[in-house]
Design a protein around this motif. Sequence first.
Motif: not given
Length: 397
Positions: A14, A16, A39-41, A110, A133, A178, A209, A240, A333, A374
């Motif tokens: 994956y 991330f 990096s990862i949100g 997710k 994504y 994203n 978001y 988020k 982002y 990103r």
Amino acid sequence: MNINEHFKELKENYLFATVGAKFAAYQKAHPERKVIKLSIGDVTRPLAPVVIEAMHRAVDDMAHRETFKGYGPDQTCYGYDVLLDSIRNSYARKGVSLGADEIFISDGAKSDCGNILDLFSADNTVLVPDPVYPVYLDTNLMAGRRILFADANASNGFLPLPDDGVRADIIYICSPNNPTGAAYNREQLKLWVDYANRMGAVILYDAAYEYFVTDPALARSIFEVEGARTCAIELCSYSKTAGFTGVRCGYTVVPRELVRGGMRLNRMWARRQSTKFNGVSYITQMGAAAVFTEEGERQIAENLGYYRNNARIISECLDGLGIWYTGGKNSPYIWLKCPGGMESWAFFDYLLENANVVGTPGSGFGRNGEGYFRLTAFGTEENTREACRRIAALLQS
Ligand code: MLT
């Protein structure tokens, strides 16, 4: 025994996980350096006090026979009324009226992005934007669905619009997006809704978001657009919005009018959830219910403002360096063009080694992401400022 051979079509890791492994290896080799991760949100602000108080009260409820809770209510797929009501109220403030039976509490957007695919057969054609994504792509690759890509690029502002020459059954839209941070306005979304209704397709709309939107021309929910109730499912998250990345809570809206193949998707999803899911914990749901109260909204606005300020700091840094980017407004982002025509992973290594800053290579999100990068605004302000100082010093040298 036959295993699912479609897993062979996936990249080994994956995205991330790959980024995380590179970061960990570098940090292990250079323990004296402070590497900053943008990096990862993942959020860095603690939960809002109203959420913490509500969770504490819920813990106390669990301590007494009279208020103890086991499984959640099964008529609502384990969602408690207080949470469903607060979600309905938050939609009402966007001008959208929803029934409690149209809202399904989940452990996050997710998971439901993947789980929702149980409603659709494997021979459907899926349309995803490129860049995308990775969850939309990988979950469909795992199921062996045919995948088409809608090109998102600098010339369309990373906001592809429908093309009647393309025949798709399942369409993914994420807005604010994203990874690119670009966001559709209502007129653009209406084009997608009309296309989906014409095609008999279903839009899976990822609104994770939406709380970053400040521009009134932009939609916060696809259900603000006329016609969406007959073609769209909306996936929402507290991650988020309210810092729930570790707590885990979200909700999926499946309107009653959404019918395909003579079947009501709302009832199919209820059947799926009551069979494969036992709900989100009472304590988590009580915390989530506090988010959309008046005081909760005020407190999360403070956290969102903090991240928006980080986005501004990054944007100003890039402006100063003359680097092209999208996002940063209405989005956490920032999607930037790698300087000097560098490829995404080359820029990743360059920043990691020379500025000790980690971002996410755009090519990890698809072919059209090559040459882009990103950065997330979810870090601490201190780290965001320091990362920008280092990036500016490196790129100016
Ligand atoms: C991201 O960095 O793209 C997100 O944090 C991933 C997610 O929300 O799953």
